[in-house]
Design a protein around this motif. Structure first.
Motif, PDB file in Angstrom:
ATOM      1  N   ALA A   1      -6.347  -3.673  -1.684  1.00 13.07           N
ATOM      2  CA  ALA A   1      -6.853  -2.428  -2.277  1.00 13.07           C
ATOM      3  C   ALA A   1      -7.914  -2.777  -3.316  1.00 13.07           C
ATOM      4  O   ALA A   1      -7.812  -3.814  -3.980  1.00 13.07           O
ATOM      5  CB  ALA A   1      -5.718  -1.645  -2.931  1.00 13.07           C
TER       6      ALA A   1
ATOM      7  N   ARG B   1       0.832  -1.214   0.000  1.00 10.84           N
ATOM      8  CA  ARG B   1       0.000   0.000   0.000  1.00 10.84           C
ATOM      9  C   ARG B   1       0.863   1.260   0.000  1.00 10.84           C
ATOM     10  O   ARG B   1       0.545   2.243  -0.682  1.00 10.84           O
ATOM     11  CB  ARG B   1      -0.918   0.005   1.223  1.00 10.84           C
TER      12      ARG B   1
ATOM     13  N   LEU C   1       2.049   1.872  -3.496  1.00 13.33           N
ATOM     14  CA  LEU C   1       1.010   2.457  -4.353  1.00 13.33           C
ATOM     15  C   LEU C   1       0.873   3.953  -4.090  1.00 13.33           C
ATOM     16  O   LEU C   1       0.711   4.751  -5.021  1.00 13.33           O
ATOM     17  CB  LEU C   1      -0.331   1.755  -4.096  1.00 13.33           C
TER      18      LEU C   1
ATOM     19  N   ARG D   1      -7.795  -7.825   2.751  1.00 11.38           N
ATOM     20  CA  ARG D   1      -8.057  -6.979   1.586  1.00 11.38           C
ATOM     21  C   ARG D   1      -6.896  -6.004   1.438  1.00 11.38           C
ATOM     22  O   ARG D   1      -6.515  -5.346   2.410  1.00 11.38           O
ATOM     23  CB  ARG D   1      -9.359  -6.202   1.774  1.00 11.38           C
TER      24      ARG D   1
ATOM     25  N   ASP E   1      -8.215   1.230  -7.438  1.00 13.42           N
ATOM     26  CA  ASP E   1      -7.137   2.059  -6.882  1.00 13.42           C
ATOM     27  C   ASP E   1      -5.856   1.971  -7.696  1.00 13.42           C
ATOM     28  O   ASP E   1      -4.953   2.787  -7.518  1.00 13.42           O
ATOM     29  CB  ASP E   1      -6.829   1.641  -5.437  1.00 13.42           C
ATOM     30  N   TYR E   2      -5.766   0.980  -8.571  1.00 12.66           N
ATOM     31  CA  TYR E   2      -4.603   0.852  -9.460  1.00 12.66           C
ATOM     32  C   TYR E   2      -4.891   1.589 -10.768  1.00 12.66           C
ATOM     33  O   TYR E   2      -6.044   1.808 -11.139  1.00 12.66           O
ATOM     34  CB  TYR E   2      -4.306  -0.613  -9.760  1.00 12.66           C
TER      35      TYR E   2
END
Length: 264
Positions: free
Chosen positions: A228, A201, A204, A226, A232-233
């Motif tokens: 993401a 995370r 990212l 979980r 979110d990508y």
């Protein structure tokens, strides 16, 4: 050589034989392994306890496994040998996204390691990673400025994790992060281990563009944590073995590139 040294060497060779056997087959019973190396069941259990402690194998009742589950990820060594053709295809397709002069993050996935092996002809690049095999792959490349992200070393993952690693990632601002994880469906990505989720995370968040690298063996699947939402990508790179319905659903929320493997 002393008798003690010979005994230690014999034990190391036996344990390596056990690891090689389980990595090749995915799992094995303790009785099967005792027959393989010609020792007592008690001795092989001691070996397996040590190998599990080192993170090379995962014990269960009656045997050991190198395979991932919804709770445990496979060791780095096991993951390196799994789905090689799919990872090669995904890495070749992902390489098209890398431009000379870019700064990129590579996580501790073996798909990112495969991509690292292709970067020699792209430089100059700045590459930051927490994965020791990627560091070893890139350390001699003259056109790569390598940033090694330290932290708490994990023998299972052969990478650096924990708060020191998260803080090191958070100090960066890169053009692109290439990450993978152990499971996804059409809306969410998952991982078995919270410590790895935190590092991924952070990667990212540190990147202007995030690229998710996923082979078809990981979908549709779930794992304990979980990581993401798929949205979110920025980009998803998969092989051509992904179920068409899942691919279409993913394409509704993210830009998808399909890597040809020659199997279609």
């Amino acid at each position: 050589m002393s008798r003690t040294s010979k005994g230690a060497r014999s034990r190391e060779q036996r344990q390596q034989q056990l690891v090689d056997y389980v990595l090749e087959r995915g799992s094995a019973s303790a009785a099967e392994l005792a027959d393989l190396v010609g020792v007592s069941l008690m001795t092989v259990h001691r070996d397996l306890d040590e190998l599990a402690r080192r993170g090379l194998l995962r014990k269960f009742h009656g045997g050991v496994s190198a395979q991932p589950s919804t709770v445990f990820e496979g060791s780095s060594e096991y993951r390196m040998g799994a789905n090689r053709e799919l990872k090669d295809a995904i890495a070749r397709t992902a390489l098209r996204l890398v431009e000379p002069g870019a700064s990129i993050l590579l996580d501790d996935s073996t798909t990112a390691l495969t991509l690292a092996g292709l970067l020699g002809g792209v430089g100059p690049l700045t590459v930051a990673t927490n994965y020791l095999p990627v560091i070893q792959e890139l350390k001699s490349l003259p056109d790569v400025h390598l940033i090694c992200l330290g932290g708490n070393y994990s023998a299972t993952h052969d990478s650096f994790l924990g708060l020191p690693c998260i803080e090191a990632v958070g100090a960066l601002s890169v053009d692109m992060a290439f990450v993978s994880t152990s499971a996804m469906n059409a809306t969410m990505t998952f991982h078995q281990e919270h410590e790895l989720v935190q590092v991924k995370r952070a990667m990212l968040a540190a990147a202007a563009t995030s690229v998710l690298l996923m082979d078809s063996s990981k979908m549709p699947r779930k794992a304990l944590h979980r990581m993401a939402p798929l949205g979110d990508y920025d980009k998803l790179v998969v092989d051509d073995g992904v179920d068409p319905e899942l691919l279409a659903a993913a394409g509704d929320v993210i830009d998808v590139a399909v890597a040809p493997t020659g199997n279609v």
